[in-house]
Design a protein around this motif. Structure first.
Motif, PDB file in Angstrom:
ATOM      1  N   ILE A 228       0.854  -1.185   0.000  1.00  0.00           N
ATOM      2  CA  ILE A 228       0.000   0.000   0.000  1.00  0.00           C
ATOM      3  C   ILE A 228       0.891   1.236   0.000  1.00  0.00           C
ATOM      4  O   ILE A 228       1.835   1.336   0.797  1.00  0.00           O
ATOM      5  CB  ILE A 228      -0.927   0.003   1.225  1.00  0.00           C
ATOM      6  CG1 ILE A 228      -1.897  -1.181   1.166  1.00  0.00           C
ATOM      7  CG2 ILE A 228      -1.705   1.319   1.310  1.00  0.00           C
ATOM      8  CD1 ILE A 228      -2.754  -1.328   2.415  1.00  0.00           C
ATOM      9  N   ILE A 229       0.605   2.168  -0.904  1.00  0.00           N
ATOM     10  CA  ILE A 229       1.380   3.412  -0.965  1.00  0.00           C
ATOM     11  C   ILE A 229       0.990   4.291   0.217  1.00  0.00           C
ATOM     12  O   ILE A 229      -0.197   4.533   0.464  1.00  0.00           O
ATOM     13  CB  ILE A 229       1.153   4.142  -2.295  1.00  0.00           C
ATOM     14  CG1 ILE A 229       1.687   3.287  -3.458  1.00  0.00           C
ATOM     15  CG2 ILE A 229       1.843   5.508  -2.291  1.00  0.00           C
ATOM     16  CD1 ILE A 229       1.454   3.890  -4.825  1.00  0.00           C
ATOM     17  N   SER A 230       1.976   4.761   0.942  1.00  0.00           N
ATOM     18  CA  SER A 230       1.731   5.574   2.138  1.00  0.00           C
ATOM     19  C   SER A 230       1.046   6.889   1.784  1.00  0.00           C
ATOM     20  O   SER A 230       1.251   7.446   0.698  1.00  0.00           O
ATOM     21  CB  SER A 230       3.048   5.871   2.856  1.00  0.00           C
ATOM     22  OG  SER A 230       3.684   4.682   3.263  1.00  0.00           O
ATOM     23  N   LYS A 231       0.235   7.370   2.727  1.00  0.00           N
ATOM     24  CA  LYS A 231      -0.428   8.659   2.554  1.00  0.00           C
ATOM     25  C   LYS A 231       0.430   9.736   3.205  1.00  0.00           C
ATOM     26  O   LYS A 231       0.471   9.854   4.422  1.00  0.00           O
ATOM     27  CB  LYS A 231      -1.820   8.630   3.186  1.00  0.00           C
ATOM     28  CG  LYS A 231      -2.776   7.667   2.503  1.00  0.00           C
ATOM     29  CD  LYS A 231      -4.108   7.590   3.236  1.00  0.00           C
ATOM     30  CE  LYS A 231      -5.016   6.572   2.591  1.00  0.00           C
ATOM     31  NZ  LYS A 231      -6.281   6.381   3.326  1.00  0.00           N
ATOM     32  N   LYS A 232       1.116  10.486   2.365  1.00  0.00           N
ATOM     33  CA  LYS A 232       1.917  11.613   2.814  1.00  0.00           C
ATOM     34  C   LYS A 232       1.592  12.811   1.922  1.00  0.00           C
ATOM     35  O   LYS A 232       0.940  12.666   0.892  1.00  0.00           O
ATOM     36  CB  LYS A 232       3.418  11.284   2.731  1.00  0.00           C
ATOM     37  CG  LYS A 232       3.853  10.112   3.592  1.00  0.00           C
ATOM     38  CD  LYS A 232       5.348   9.870   3.461  1.00  0.00           C
ATOM     39  CE  LYS A 232       5.789   8.662   4.270  1.00  0.00           C
ATOM     40  NZ  LYS A 232       7.255   8.400   4.131  1.00  0.00           N
ATOM     41  N   HIS A 233       2.048  13.974   2.342  1.00  0.00           N
ATOM     42  CA  HIS A 233       1.753  15.185   1.572  1.00  0.00           C
ATOM     43  C   HIS A 233       2.463  15.107   0.218  1.00  0.00           C
ATOM     44  O   HIS A 233       3.683  14.972   0.139  1.00  0.00           O
ATOM     45  CB  HIS A 233       2.206  16.417   2.333  1.00  0.00           C
ATOM     46  CG  HIS A 233       1.691  17.702   1.761  1.00  0.00           C
ATOM     47  ND1 HIS A 233       0.555  18.317   2.224  1.00  0.00           N
ATOM     48  CD2 HIS A 233       2.150  18.458   0.733  1.00  0.00           C
ATOM     49  CE1 HIS A 233       0.335  19.419   1.518  1.00  0.00           C
ATOM     50  NE2 HIS A 233       1.287  19.528   0.605  1.00  0.00           N
ATOM     51  N   ILE A 234       1.685  15.189  -0.853  1.00  0.00           N
ATOM     52  CA  ILE A 234       2.225  15.056  -2.208  1.00  0.00           C
ATOM     53  C   ILE A 234       2.561  16.432  -2.761  1.00  0.00           C
ATOM     54  O   ILE A 234       1.705  17.318  -2.827  1.00  0.00           O
ATOM     55  CB  ILE A 234       1.223  14.329  -3.125  1.00  0.00           C
ATOM     56  CG1 ILE A 234       0.977  12.903  -2.623  1.00  0.00           C
ATOM     57  CG2 ILE A 234       1.728  14.305  -4.561  1.00  0.00           C
ATOM     58  CD1 ILE A 234      -0.131  12.175  -3.360  1.00  0.00           C
ATOM     59  N   ASP A 235       3.807  16.597  -3.152  1.00  0.00           N
ATOM     60  CA  ASP A 235       4.258  17.861  -3.741  1.00  0.00           C
ATOM     61  C   ASP A 235       3.946  17.907  -5.237  1.00  0.00           C
ATOM     62  O   ASP A 235       3.346  18.859  -5.730  1.00  0.00           O
ATOM     63  CB  ASP A 235       5.757  18.031  -3.499  1.00  0.00           C
ATOM     64  CG  ASP A 235       6.307  19.309  -4.115  1.00  0.00           C
ATOM     65  OD1 ASP A 235       5.588  20.325  -4.111  1.00  0.00           O
ATOM     66  OD2 ASP A 235       7.454  19.284  -4.622  1.00  0.00           O
TER      67      ASP A 235
END
Length: 230
Positions: free
Chosen positions: A107-114
């Motif tokens: 699962i791709i982590s949920k982080k702030h996407i630039d």
């Protein structure tokens, strides 16, 4: 919502030229879907598929992926059941040119996407084909955003407020349209880079895009994006 990333290792049974790679991968995915009555109908239905894929890696500088070599590609989806199904049924797929060897899931982590940037061409079609000369840049950008809103609403059952920025800048990485073979015709697309807005909804949509793709024909390997976290 989670984005499921399936990393697929394949063995090539014959050479595949670059502009045929997506057709070859799509044929393998279609074969897996055809093994089950529900997913065969899913494949045949018109509508959003909520998955996308990139091409073969490592890249071949001469544009020919070689027989007897091993490559990888990724399938991403926001559909948990589809991810589970492909993990089970895709392992034993063999087509005329591809043999599946191994699949890993994360699962791709949920982080702030630039930023998000397209790995495979983004296609937005006008009534007359390729958008340039038929749509303004503003209309093109609007079509990208509306397409994503419709995907989000369809998958979640919500109706989100459409008054959000989504991205603060767009950059075209190609100087001329990129040609892709598709069902005996050629589609034209573009490589894009988007700087994503900071608000919560824009970030949610950007994360979804990692699993659904950007633009149209995502189930045929178009509009697959990668990302850079802030």
């Amino acid at each position: 919502m989670n984005v499921y990333n399936l990393n697929v290792k394949v063995y090539l049974l014959k050479d595949i030229i670059l502009n045929k790679v997506q057709q070859s991968i799509a044929s393998a995915i279609d074969l897996a879907l055809s093994k089950d009555k529900y997913y065969l109908q899913f494949h045949n239905d018109i509508g959003y598929k909520f998955y996308c894929n990139n091409g073969l890696y490592p890249l071949e500088l001469d544009g020919v992926y070689k027989e007897d070599n091993i490559y990888t590609f990724q399938i991403r989806t926001i559909d948990k059941e589809l991810a589970k199904y492909l993990m089970k049924e895709f392992r034993n797929v063999v087509t005329n040119d591809i043999k599946i060897l191994k699949i890993d899931l994360k699962i791709i982590s949920k982080k702030h996407i630039d930023k998000i940037f397209s790995i495979t061409p983004v296609v937005i079609k006008s009534n007359n084909g390729y958008w340039r000369g038929n749509l303004s840049l503003k209309e093109f950008e609007e079509r990208i955003k509306i397409n994503l809103i419709k995907k989000y609403n369809k998958f979640t059952g919500e109706r989100i407020d459409e008054n959000f920025e989504f991205y603060t800048s767009i950059e075209f990485k190609n100087r001329k349209p990129i040609s892709i073979d598709y069902k005996n015709i050629k589609l034209l697309g573009d490589k894009l880079q988007l700087t994503i807005a900071d608000d919560e909804l824009s970030q949610k949509i950007a994360y979804m895009t990692l699993g659904t793709g950007l633009g149209e024909n995502n189930g045929r390997g178009l509009g697959f994006v990668n990302f850079r976290w802030l």
